[in-house]
Design an enzyme around this catalytic site. Sequence first.
Site, PDB file in Angstrom:
ATOM      1  N   ASP A  70      -1.240   1.057  -4.189  1.00  7.30           N
ATOM      2  CA  ASP A  70      -2.217   0.595  -5.563  1.00  7.30           C
ATOM      3  C   ASP A  70      -2.761   1.241  -4.915  1.00  7.30           C
ATOM      4  O   ASP A  70      -4.282   0.411  -5.615  1.00  7.30           O
ATOM      5  CB  ASP A  70      -2.132  -0.837  -3.368  1.00  7.30           C
ATOM      6  CG  ASP A  70      -3.076  -0.472  -2.303  1.00  7.30           C
ATOM      7  OD1 ASP A  70      -2.660   0.690  -2.353  1.00  7.30           O
ATOM      8  OD2 ASP A  70      -3.344  -1.349  -2.210  1.00  7.30           O
ATOM      9  N   ASP A  98      -2.341   6.315  -3.551  1.00  9.89           N
ATOM     10  CA  ASP A  98      -1.404   6.038  -2.101  1.00  9.89           C
ATOM     11  C   ASP A  98      -0.821   4.093  -3.587  1.00  9.89           C
ATOM     12  O   ASP A  98      -1.057   4.768  -4.230  1.00  9.89           O
ATOM     13  CB  ASP A  98      -1.740   5.265  -1.565  1.00  9.89           C
ATOM     14  CG  ASP A  98      -3.132   3.840  -1.461  1.00  9.89           C
ATOM     15  OD1 ASP A  98      -3.543   4.229  -2.660  1.00  9.89           O
ATOM     16  OD2 ASP A  98      -2.951   3.220  -0.769  1.00  9.89           O
ATOM     17  N   SER A 146       0.338  -1.223   0.046  1.00  5.77           N
ATOM     18  CA  SER A 146      -0.077   0.027  -0.145  1.00  5.77           C
ATOM     19  C   SER A 146       0.812   1.231  -0.100  1.00  5.77           C
ATOM     20  O   SER A 146       1.266   1.615  -1.140  1.00  5.77           O
ATOM     21  CB  SER A 146      -0.839   0.008   0.949  1.00  5.77           C
ATOM     22  OG  SER A 146      -2.017   0.766   0.892  1.00  5.77           O
ATOM     23  N   ASP A 148      -5.910   1.946  -3.484  1.00  4.38           N
ATOM     24  CA  ASP A 148      -6.922   1.795  -3.251  1.00  4.38           C
ATOM     25  C   ASP A 148      -7.574   2.877  -2.254  1.00  4.38           C
ATOM     26  O   ASP A 148      -8.881   3.000  -2.080  1.00  4.38           O
ATOM     27  CB  ASP A 148      -7.273   0.210  -2.266  1.00  4.38           C
ATOM     28  CG  ASP A 148      -6.299   0.622  -0.578  1.00  4.38           C
ATOM     29  OD1 ASP A 148      -5.314   1.534  -1.059  1.00  4.38           O
ATOM     30  OD2 ASP A 148      -6.444   0.114  -0.004  1.00  4.38           O
TER      31      ASP A 148
END
Length: 451
Positions: free
Chosen positions: A243, A241, A102, A245
């Site tokens: 990734d 960020d 992340s 999400d």
Amino acid sequence: MVCEIPKLFGTSGIRGKIGSDITLEVAVNVGMAIATYAGGKGSKIVLGYDSRTSNVMIENAVTAGILQCGCTVLKLGMAPTPLVGYATMKLKADAGVMITASHNPPEYNGIKLWNPDGMAYRQDQERVIEEIIHNKNFNTVTWEDIGKIEEVEYVVSEYIKDLLDQSDVKPGIKVVVDCANGAASYLSPLILRKAGCSVLAINAQPDGFFPGRLPEPSGKNLQELMKVVKATKADIGIAHDGDADRMIAIDEKGRMADFDKLLAIVSREIGGKVVTTVDASLCTDKCMEEVGGVVIRTKVGDVHVAESIEEHNAQFGGEPSGTWLHPNFCMCPDGILSAIRVIELVQKYGPLSKQLDAVPSYPTIRDKVDCEDQQKELIMKSVEEKLHIILDDVVNVNRIDGVRITMADGSWVLIRPSGTESYIRITLEATSNEKAHMIRDQCSEFIKELL
Ligand code: MG
């Protein structure tokens, strides 16, 4: 004798430094455990990864574990986390695995697991995975049943189409998107462009060294984006960020949005029932009051938000970190769809700066009281039972994650033991400065007297 099974999972999957915490052995074991848990031989498991240097290495180890249990790997390759959640749901897979750390620095990596409906694994499911690994309870198969790899990149076009079906964005808005050299480097600019935005993308080449900026979308890391938004006279900036999400917006003046206020204006637009965490600001409640909506509070962590959305049949949910869930699309947080929602607001109501400035601000205090670890439980028990008695106008005591006490005017205080340090933390928000200090003093005196 009680044998304590070691914890692998933290607040958001397994996370740690490559080589010490995240090893090939851990990855193979997780591969075998998820394959076993998801149904064993014949089950299908979606597998994707973000842009880190260790991604393919860990992917291969997880793949080996899955194949050894006779399951099919539905190989997605590099993909943002929301695409892994979506693909798990869309392809009717038995589980999904995302290799990502992340927002953590480049030397980290991690593994996060997904349910068939696209929702992250709950704590109780993670516990079972830990038990399977600890007891080496793997359902491995013999040579004739070893699993296969299927490439499933075709699902990307379905994701793009389904996301665009969700979008009410009209052509003409100018957006700068900063992908952090992460997993959404191609997809996020592409989708926003297809939605009709005029897009300038920065840090949009996947690179595990994160040469553009670190993957955490913090004020410090978004200086370049803020400058570019201003310099190019863009209507809005979007930062993901690593990734994707998560996302956070930059207003047209080049200022980073207040996370809570952004959540508040999107919640107000969606209305109905909205889930957020116990540490989120009162401004969401105030904005939801305007439209007769309801705010439900749950534990910190996106999987708790997802669980609560399901439980209450809510229309939307989010953490102030910018991790937002759109349940009518998928139960996995999606930073690209979140960006679309904010862009829609700018087109509908005008400059983001004005919309955010119109949201009320309340004085916030974050304080802590020293407390030895062994005393924490006892202190929290007294807080739970007695603190609300000494505070004025208490209307609600929420014990779901620490103790959160709400007063009639909406002022609230949250008392939680620190998970990693010897403190009891006091977080509060009040309708005036005077009241904020009064609540802080009452709470810290109450705790100190117990010590
Ligand atoms: Mg993330």
